[in-house]
Design an enzyme around this catalytic site. Structure first.
Site, PDB file in Angstrom:
ATOM      1  N   CYS A 111       0.833  -1.203   0.000  1.00  0.00           N
ATOM      2  CA  CYS A 111       0.000   0.000   0.000  1.00  0.00           C
ATOM      3  C   CYS A 111       0.871   1.259   0.000  1.00  0.00           C
ATOM      4  CB  CYS A 111      -0.924  -0.009   1.220  1.00  0.00           C
ATOM      5  SG  CYS A 111      -2.070   1.387   1.286  1.00  0.00           S
ATOM      6  N   CYS A 210      -6.562  -4.199   6.909  1.00  0.00           N
ATOM      7  CA  CYS A 210      -7.762  -3.362   6.907  1.00  0.00           C
ATOM      8  C   CYS A 210      -8.881  -3.941   6.049  1.00  0.00           C
ATOM      9  CB  CYS A 210      -7.413  -1.949   6.443  1.00  0.00           C
ATOM     10  SG  CYS A 210      -6.915  -1.837   4.697  1.00  0.00           S
TER      11      CYS A 210
END
Length: 377
Positions: A111, A210
């Site tokens: 990410c 997440c």
């Protein structure tokens, strides 16, 4: 040498605000330093309700609202940018594909590489911003010759340089980490947030992944890849049990093996190898996890690539310890040899090299050489 956020010239700064306490304090510090700061929250899911709800400081609707309230208190403009498609392609799909191939990826590192310091940074620069600010604990050092180096945070207990080891020269030139010089406990960061009137002061830290709503990685992968029963075998190939998908295991795993027959010596068994080709998981004793060397691919350098063999320290997981190594770039492969054997190194993980506190670079582990028999995983 100076830390980039301390430059006297005011910058136009885009502060990535996750909705957590660290990114909020980082944005507040950047604004307090006199920079022209704009806050942005990244919408990373097409359906935010599918991400874990509660105080996680990352990707939910609640987090977006928390980030907006923090920006209001700091007194900076705030926007929400939709990067859900990029996140799905570059992080979630990569995560699934890596597990399907028998490897163990790090989605947070991916990410940072693909979203926060590629898609976000590119958009920020196109809009005229000078830097992207995040709440990571790491330091960018500006040298007298104008080059930049990525270093560990002043507080090793909170250092996050491992997941930033994928940043290159260009990205470091536009990165700002206001918390990197902080030598305080997390409670002191929370106390600072409270003094600044930020409601996220008492918000729990985010953990795990997440985009896996319930924290069940194996269940998430099973929904994406389907259940595929295969064998669990010992090092001699003897069948000990079955599994419902080799993708649900990682090198070094001990729990959840569901082996009915105990080992002859009564000691625990661990996952030694995952073979997606024949859908087999191999288990064995802990000492069989010892690794002498590894080969890593897709290297990314935080500066110039090293030349010739050199002595470094290496970190193999986000919260792992450093270990002394020798390393050499051979063609496009990084060859790393450990001074002492290390245990449980999984293909797909990142190896990050350090020269003191300086981050040299990062590469993805492709294969390991085991100490016990010189076997390659």
């Amino acid at each position: 040498m100076t830390d980039t956020p301390q430059r006297t010239r005011p910058l136009r700064v885009l502060a990535a605000m996750s909705g957590g306490v660290d990114s909020a304090v980082a944005a507040a510090r950047a604004a307090e330093a006199g920079h022209d700061v704009t806050g942005v929250h990244l919408a990373l899911s097409a359906n935010p309700q599918s991400f874990r709800t509660g105080a996680r400081g990352c990707c939910t609707i609640e987090d977006s609202r928390d980030a907006r309230r923090a920006a209001d208190v700091i007194g900076i403009p705030f926007y929400v940018w939709d990067l859900a498609d990029r996140f799905r392609e570059d992080v979630v799909e990569d995560f699934v594909a890596e597990y399907e191939a028998g490897r163990t990826p790090n989605p947070c590192l991916r990410c940072n590489e693909k979203i926060k310091f590629a898609a976000l940074l590119d958009k920020a620069l196109a809009l005229g911003f000078d830097a992207v600010c995040t709440g990571h604990y790491a330091k960018v050092i500006l040298r007298e010759d104008g080059t930049r180096e990525l270093h560990r945070a002043s507080d090793m207990a909170k250092d996050q340089s491992y997941v930033l080891g994928v940043l290159d020269d260009r990205q470091l030139a536009h990165a700002m980490f206001p918390l990197g010089d902080t030598v305080t406990t997390k409670e002191e960061i929370r106390a600072e947030a409270e003094r600044r009137g930020l409601a996220v002061a008492k918000k729990p830290d985010s953990h795990d992944i997440c985009f896996i709503a319930d924290g069940d990685t194996q269940g998430f992968l099973a929904k994406r890849l389907g259940r595929a029963e295969g064998d669990i075998v010992d090092e001699a190939g003897n069948r000990l049990g079955t599994h419902e998908g080799a993708y649900g295991y990682t090198i070094g795993q001990r729990k959840g093996l569901r082996i009915g027959t105990p080992a002859p010596d009564g000691k625990p068994r661990y996952v030694l190898d995952i073979s997606p080709v024949n859908n087999t998981v191999t288990v064995g004793p802990a000492e069989a996890l010892d690794v002498d060397a590894l080969t890593a691919i897709k290297p990314r350098w935080c500066g110039a690539a090293p030349t010739g063999p050199g002595a470094y320290t290496a970190q193999l997981r986000a919260h792992g310890d450093e270990t002394p190594v020798t390393a050499e770039l051979v063609g496009e492969e990084l060859r790393v040899r450990f001074t002492e054997p290390v245990r449980g190194v999984a293909p797909g993980q990142a190896v990050v090299l350090y020269d003191g506190t300086r981050v040299v670079g990062s590469a993805t582990i492709a294969a390991t050489e085991r100490a016990t028999a010189g076997a390659t995983a």
